[in-house]
Design a protein around this motif. Structure first.
Motif, PDB file in Angstrom:
ATOM      1  N   PHE A  14       0.759  -1.224  -0.003  1.00 56.67           N
ATOM      2  CA  PHE A  14      -0.002  -0.019   0.085  1.00 56.67           C
ATOM      3  C   PHE A  14       0.995   1.149  -0.017  1.00 56.67           C
ATOM      4  N   ALA A  15       1.975   1.278   0.849  1.00 60.63           N
ATOM      5  CA  ALA A  15       2.892   2.414   0.902  1.00 60.63           C
ATOM      6  C   ALA A  15       3.513   2.609  -0.558  1.00 60.63           C
ATOM      7  N   GLN A  16       3.929   1.611  -1.030  1.00 64.37           N
ATOM      8  CA  GLN A  16       4.797   1.674  -2.333  1.00 64.37           C
ATOM      9  C   GLN A  16       3.997   2.628  -3.232  1.00 64.37           C
ATOM     10  N   LEU A  17       2.438   2.254  -3.447  1.00 64.75           N
ATOM     11  CA  LEU A  17       1.662   2.714  -4.193  1.00 64.75           C
ATOM     12  C   LEU A  17       1.212   4.044  -3.703  1.00 64.75           C
ATOM     13  N   ASN A  18       1.178   4.534  -2.798  1.00 64.72           N
ATOM     14  CA  ASN A  18       0.623   5.767  -2.191  1.00 64.72           C
ATOM     15  C   ASN A  18       1.593   6.745  -1.464  1.00 64.72           C
ATOM     16  N   GLU A  19       2.766   6.316  -1.280  1.00 63.14           N
ATOM     17  CA  GLU A  19       3.824   7.045  -0.546  1.00 63.14           C
ATOM     18  C   GLU A  19       4.810   7.607  -1.373  1.00 63.14           C
ATOM     19  N   SER A  20       5.597   8.496  -0.844  1.00 58.77           N
ATOM     20  CA  SER A  20       6.884   8.811  -1.775  1.00 58.77           C
ATOM     21  C   SER A  20       7.955   7.862  -1.497  1.00 58.77           C
TER      22      SER A  20
END
Length: 172
Positions: A14-20
């Motif tokens: 999820f973080a890879q898709l939505n975070e810097s």
């Protein structure tokens, strides 16, 4: 929680898709720390369970020994698990109608010990599937093709399993 590693993987995805990318780096480091803590916790729990299971009265140890299978039982179970019917199996066709398993076993006794013999009707005649213990026994059995079994000339084919799961027979 049964599978905390899966939650961490989903969190990282999820973080890879939505975070810097900078935030992702920090999350990967944090996830690594959490995985180490989970591993250490499981190791300590395993050690505690081992210690608590080994301490007890003689009577409780006797009960535990009965629950543990013997080495012979473990070996037999793993042999059945490793058994590969397709690898060491041949098919014999054009057998006389009065053929028995013992007659087939006697016919192939020079090749090796047959693990399993299954007779079945096929068309007008009888065929059988013979499973051996090893590759050498199968190769020896293939040399008996086109020989006389009672009054019939038999044909022997070998079963092979292809990597993608198809089962085929090859002519000897």
């Amino acid at each position: 929680m049964d599978w905390p590693e899966r939650i961490l993987l989903e969190w990282l995805s999820f973080a890879q898709l939505n975070e810097s990318s900078e935030a992702n780096k920090k999350l990967v480091v944090r996830a690594d720390e959490i995985l180490k803590a989970i591993t250490e916790h499981r190791m300590s729990m395993s050690a505690e369970n081992h210690i608590s299971n080994s301490i007890g009265t003689k009577r409780s140890l006797e009960v535990r020994e009965e629950e543990i299978p013997s080495k012979k039982q473990k070996t037999e179970a793993t042999e059945d698990f490793k058994r590969n019917r397709e690898l060491f199996t041949i098919k014999v066709t054009n057998l006389p109608g009065t053929t028995t398993e013992n007659q087939v076993k006697d016919f192939f006794k020079e090749c090796g010990d047959a693990k399993e013999i299954i007779l079945f009707k096929e068309g007008d005649g009888i065929s059988c599937r013979v499973e051996f213990h090893s590759e050498q026994e199968v190769l020896a059995a293939l040399t008996k093709g086109f020989k006389k079994f009672q009054d019939n000339e038999i044909s022997i084919t070998r079963f092979l399993k292809l990597p993608f799961g198809l089962l085929i027979t090859l002519l000897a």
